[in-house]
Design a protein around this motif. Structure first.
Motif, PDB file in Angstrom:
ATOM      1  N   ASN A 122       0.839  -1.172   0.072  1.00  0.00           N
ATOM      2  CA  ASN A 122       0.193   0.558  -0.381  1.00  0.00           C
ATOM      3  C   ASN A 122       0.704   1.120  -0.001  1.00  0.00           C
ATOM      4  OD1 ASN A 122      -2.726  -1.641   0.058  1.00  0.00           O
ATOM      5  ND2 ASN A 122      -2.435  -1.598   2.761  1.00  0.00           N
ATOM      6  N   PHE A 124       2.572   3.249  -2.120  1.00  0.00           N
ATOM      7  CA  PHE A 124       1.681   4.071  -3.290  1.00  0.00           C
ATOM      8  C   PHE A 124       0.023   4.643  -2.827  1.00  0.00           C
ATOM      9  CE2 PHE A 124       6.134   2.512  -4.411  1.00  0.00           C
ATOM     10  CZ  PHE A 124       6.361   3.970  -4.384  1.00  0.00           C
ATOM     11  N   ASP A 125      -0.528   3.880  -1.630  1.00  0.00           N
ATOM     12  CA  ASP A 125      -2.248   3.865  -2.036  1.00  0.00           C
ATOM     13  C   ASP A 125      -2.498   5.581  -1.461  1.00  0.00           C
ATOM     14  OD1 ASP A 125      -4.589   3.590  -2.904  1.00  0.00           O
ATOM     15  OD2 ASP A 125      -4.462   1.473  -2.204  1.00  0.00           O
TER      16      ASP A 125
ATOM     17  N   HIS B 160      -4.273   3.661  -6.988  1.00  0.00           N
ATOM     18  CA  HIS B 160      -2.973   4.120  -7.918  1.00  0.00           C
ATOM     19  C   HIS B 160      -2.867   5.512  -8.536  1.00  0.00           C
ATOM     20  CE1 HIS B 160      -2.059   1.012  -4.919  1.00  0.00           C
ATOM     21  NE2 HIS B 160      -1.520   0.027  -6.560  1.00  0.00           N
ATOM     22  N   ILE B 163       0.040   7.175  -9.477  1.00  0.00           N
ATOM     23  CA  ILE B 163       1.105   6.840 -11.011  1.00  0.00           C
ATOM     24  C   ILE B 163       1.267   7.520 -11.714  1.00  0.00           C
ATOM     25  CG2 ILE B 163       2.301   4.447 -11.250  1.00  0.00           C
ATOM     26  CD1 ILE B 163       1.733   3.225  -9.375  1.00  0.00           C
TER      27      ILE B 163
END
Lengths: 129, 231
Positions: A122, A124-125, B160, B163
């Protein structure tokens, strides 16, 4: 002795440098073609061709790139060694893409990765924060 | 043993200065070709830099297709198109500037170069408005991603989305940095060109910075459709 000689300026004129000069019309023609292709690529993007969207956009972009390289960047009239250097880089770039695309386009649906701590999964969540 | 100093012909008109061929070259042609090959090799490293980013973009695009398609629609297509036209125009004016230099037209060259700088600044101004439109709503790259209530609903249920914006800001950011460097390089050309340093006998600096400028344009030609049109 040699330096003293040069200082007193024995100057030779080297007339050998001749570069190819494009005509203004040639450049203007390429400029118009580039604008036209930009309009085409923006226009086409309003229609949905499914999987072909990306392919069409990249094909048009490649045409534009070829025009810029050949005429604006003068590669058409440049020496073979400069052509080899630059086009060589594009060939290696296509190798990078060939294997990347071959990999990712042949994968079946990915399963979530198990066995990795949740905080890594997680990381980068933005919602988990 | 004495070496004569090699000079290229100095054109008349303007305040052109003679160009001395550096002592380690045997001719003006050899000097020009050496400079040019070295510069092409530098451009190859630029291709490698952006090539890696494009490959990374492709991988995450495949991984989070839905996210990328949805987030791409949040970018301003009109401003992106405008910037494409501005950058193509600047590429043309740069090509014309190099052409003027190769024909020893000092005034003409400087005028074309000023036009190029103008377009480049226009590009950066448009970019500024695009970036701030996103920053104002908390749409930052990577872990700084914190969309406010106007933008948050767009990202509902997407995996995400940060990103996509990491790629967007990194790729256009590095590209914008190149544009910025290009502006300074062209200003230097204008300054030195005003002193009469560049003419048919010595057009290499104008020629090479022109090549740099065209590759910046070349990268944008691929960035624009990938990010704005068909993510």
């Amino acid at each position: 002795m040699a330096d003293a000689h040069a200082e007193h300026g024995e100057v030779q004129i080297d007339e050998s440098l001749k570069t190819h000069v494009c005509s203004g019309g040639q450049f203007f023609g390429v400029y118009i073609a580039l604008l036209f292709l930009t309009i085409v690529t923006v226009g086409v993007s309003y229609f949905d061709f499914g999987d072909f969207n990306m392919l069409i956009a990249m094909a048009i972009a490649s045409c534009k790139a070829a025009l810029v390289m050949a005429i604006f960047m003068h590669l058409r009239w440049d020496t073979p060694i400069n052509n080899i250097a630059f086009i060589g880089s594009l060939i290696f770039l296509s190798l990078l893409f060939l294997f990347t695309v071959a990999d990712f386009s042949t994968r079946s649906d990915m399963e979530p990765v198990h066995g990795i701590p949740a905080e890594v999964n997680n990381a980068f969540d933005w919602k988990s924060k | 043993m004495s070496h004569a100093v090699l000079e290229t012909p100095t054109p008349s008109g303007g305040n052109f200065r003679p160009h001395k061929v550096a002592h380690h070259f045997t001719s003006a042609v050899q000097e020009f070709q050496s400079l040019k090959l070295a510069f092409w090799l530098f451009l190859v490293t630029e291709v490698m830099l952006f090539g890696g980013l494009f490959a990374g973009y492709y991988i995450y695009h495949e991984q989070y297709l839905e996210t990328f398609v949805a987030c791409g629609k949040l970018l301003n297509r009109e401003l992106g198109s405008l910037n494409t036209i501005i950058l193509l125009t600047s590429s043309w004016t740069m090509a014309m500037g190099v052409r003027a230099c190769q024909r020893s037209k000092q005034r003409e060259m400087i005028n074309w170069l000023w036009l190029t700088v103008l377009c480049a600044c226009g590009f950066m101004v448009v970019k500024y408005f695009e970036y701030t439109a996103k920053f104002d709503h908390g749409v930052f790259p990577g872990s700084f991603f914190a969309p406010d209530e106007t933008y948050a609903p767009f990202f509902e249920g997407l995996l995400h989305p940060n990103i996509f914006f990491s790629f967007y800001f990194t790729m256009t950011g590095i590209h914008g940095f190149h544009v910025l460097l290009g502006i300074f390089a062209i200003l230097w050309l204008i300054w030195q060109g005003g002193k009469g340093r560049f003419h048919a006998g010595f057009s290499a600096p104008v020629d090479l910075i022109g090549l740099y400028w065209h590759i910046v344009d070349l990268i944008w030609i691929f960035l624009f459709p990938l990010l704005y049109l068909v993510p």
